[in-house]
Design a protein around this motif. Structure first.
Motif, PDB file in Angstrom:
ATOM      1  N   THR A  66       0.268  -8.393  -0.528  1.00  0.00           N
ATOM      2  CA  THR A  66       0.861  -9.192   0.388  1.00  0.00           C
ATOM      3  C   THR A  66       1.447  -8.373   1.452  1.00  0.00           C
ATOM      4  N   GLY A  67       1.314  -6.873   1.599  1.00  0.00           N
ATOM      5  CA  GLY A  67       2.062  -6.149   2.584  1.00  0.00           C
ATOM      6  C   GLY A  67       2.157  -6.563   4.041  1.00  0.00           C
ATOM      7  N   ALA A  68       3.226  -6.404   4.453  1.00  0.00           N
ATOM      8  CA  ALA A  68       3.471  -6.836   6.044  1.00  0.00           C
ATOM      9  C   ALA A  68       4.699  -6.199   6.226  1.00  0.00           C
ATOM     10  N   GLU A  69       4.542  -5.457   7.680  1.00  0.00           N
ATOM     11  CA  GLU A  69       5.730  -4.838   8.363  1.00  0.00           C
ATOM     12  C   GLU A  69       7.118  -5.523   8.361  1.00  0.00           C
ATOM     13  N   VAL A 314      -1.348  -0.031   2.443  1.00  0.00           N
ATOM     14  CA  VAL A 314      -1.166  -0.507   3.594  1.00  0.00           C
ATOM     15  C   VAL A 314      -0.769   0.554   4.749  1.00  0.00           C
ATOM     16  N   CYS A 338      10.267  -3.786  -0.992  1.00  0.00           N
ATOM     17  CA  CYS A 338      10.012  -3.117   0.129  1.00  0.00           C
ATOM     18  C   CYS A 338       9.734  -1.553   0.146  1.00  0.00           C
ATOM     19  N   TYR A 354       7.665  -1.829   4.919  1.00  0.00           N
ATOM     20  CA  TYR A 354       6.673  -2.791   4.526  1.00  0.00           C
ATOM     21  C   TYR A 354       7.099  -3.479   3.377  1.00  0.00           C
ATOM     22  N   THR A 357       5.543  -9.466  -1.236  1.00  0.00           N
ATOM     23  CA  THR A 357       6.355 -10.654  -1.712  1.00  0.00           C
ATOM     24  C   THR A 357       6.083 -11.232  -3.477  1.00  0.00           C
TER      25      THR A 357
END
Length: 358
Positions: A66-69, A314, A338, A354, A357
């Motif tokens: 689920t990696g996101a900045e 990521v 994170c 990054y 969740t």
């Protein structure tokens, strides 16, 4: 930062093949073990080479797909690379630690100090930023340590920083834990009388803390007897000087060049561990085409069992991309694990983060 192999050999840790079995001490009725009991190898399990080689999508409680900045590449107060970061979820802020850049002249110094001397002395710069990376303030911390991990505790009008202290002059890494108030623009020495040092593991090296504010706990990473350990304490007991850990994970350690310890965090039932190096050239040991060698691992504090390990790929196109720091953000609708990366930007290093969740 990757400019001192001697220093970073002290950060190396292997959670994998050939490691001895993890052990854990646990206290309190919620845990299976009695206070002070140490299981050693009695659990009958080890990490195992198969576990090391696998990359599992779920590590502890977090889904690593689920990696996101969370934070775009952001400049810190000094030009050196970030070592770690921590969240102030109450105020929506991010704090970062880095080694003081070379050539600066701070209060009480006879002349500018070189970067290598700053690093070996344990001189750090703390930057306070908004959640979008705008600098709000800074503080210099001389003689404290290297900053692999730390914690932020907002308390009314004050914000307290939990970090290592009393840096070893041979390594630049801390030997105690301190809790100091953030004061914008201040220059604070580890030896100042106002700094209270907590010494939960006398004689330990490479000491650094992390906080689990939701659980009221303090995690202390340290080296003792040639082994890397993680001890968990109740925060109230810790502040009162009662240093009997609720749990101590004695992870089997086998120092490997490819596994640099880059940060740790505590959330719920798990200690999370970050390892990895920056990209090398295409003929080096960690070229970009490999996807990097950044790994996040989890260990169950109740049993000492490994609970997942994931190869983090990521943001593969980040320039330089050295993993630096691990923290849990609680402010969002659900917690996020994170991971920070140090990246190159012109004449300085920047931090990008990054999140992953549950």
């Amino acid at each position: 930062m990757a400019d001192d192999k001697r220093i970073f050999s002290r950060r190396s840790v292997l959670f994998g093949g050939g490691a001895t079995a993890a052990a854990v001490t646990a206290g309190g009725a919620a845990w299976a073990l009695r206070p002070g009991q140490e299981s050693g190898s009695a659990f009958g399990f080890g990490f195992g080479s198969g576990w090391r080689g696998a990359s599992q999508p779920v590590v502890g409680a977090f889904d690593m797909r689920t990696g996101a900045e969370v934070l775009a590449p952001s400049a810190l107060f000094n030009s050196t690379g970030p070592q770690s970061f921590a969240f102030d979820d109450t105020n929506g802020q991010v704090f970062t630690l880095q080694t003081v850049q070379g050539g600066l002249l701070l209060d009480g110094e006879a002349g500018p100090v070189a970067y290598g001397d700053r690093k070996s002395a344990g001189d750090m710069c703390l930057t306070r930023m908004t959640g979008s990376g705008i600098t709000l303030g800074h503080m210099y911390l001389r003689g404290f340590g290297h900053g692999i991990s730390f914690g932020v505790e907002p308390t009314g009008p004050r914000t307290y920083i939990w970090l290592e202290g009393r840096a070893d002059p041979k390594s630049g890494y801390g030997r105690t834990v301190v809790r100091v108030p953030f004061r914008d623009g201040a220059v604070l020495n580890s030896s100042d009388e106002s700094v209270r040092h907590f010494d939960p593991v006398p004689g330990a090296a490479d000491v650094c803390p992390a906080l689990d504010l939701a659980g009221g706990r303090v995690l202390v990473s340290h080296q003792q007897g040639g082994l890397h350990r993680f001890s968990v304490y109740g925060m109230e007991d810790f502040l009162a000087g009662r240093f009997t850990p609720a749990q101590t994970i004695k992870a089997g350690v086998q120092v490997k060049e490819e596994e640099w310890f880059q940060g740790c965090a505590l959330h719920g039932d798990y200690v999370y561990v970050l390892t990895g190096k920056p990209y090398t050239g295409k003929n080096g040991s960690n070229p970009r085409k490999s996807g990097g060698n950044t790994y996040v691992s989890a260990i169950d504090v109740r049993t000492g069992r490994p609970q997942g390990r994931h190869h983090v790929t990521v943001a593969p196109d980040l320039p330089y991309r050295e993993p630096e720091g691990l923290a849990v953000r609680q402010a969002a609708s659900q917690p996020a694990l994170c991971l920070g990366f140090s990246v190159k930007a012109h004449d300085r290093r920047e931090l990008t983060v990054y999140g992953f969740t549950v």
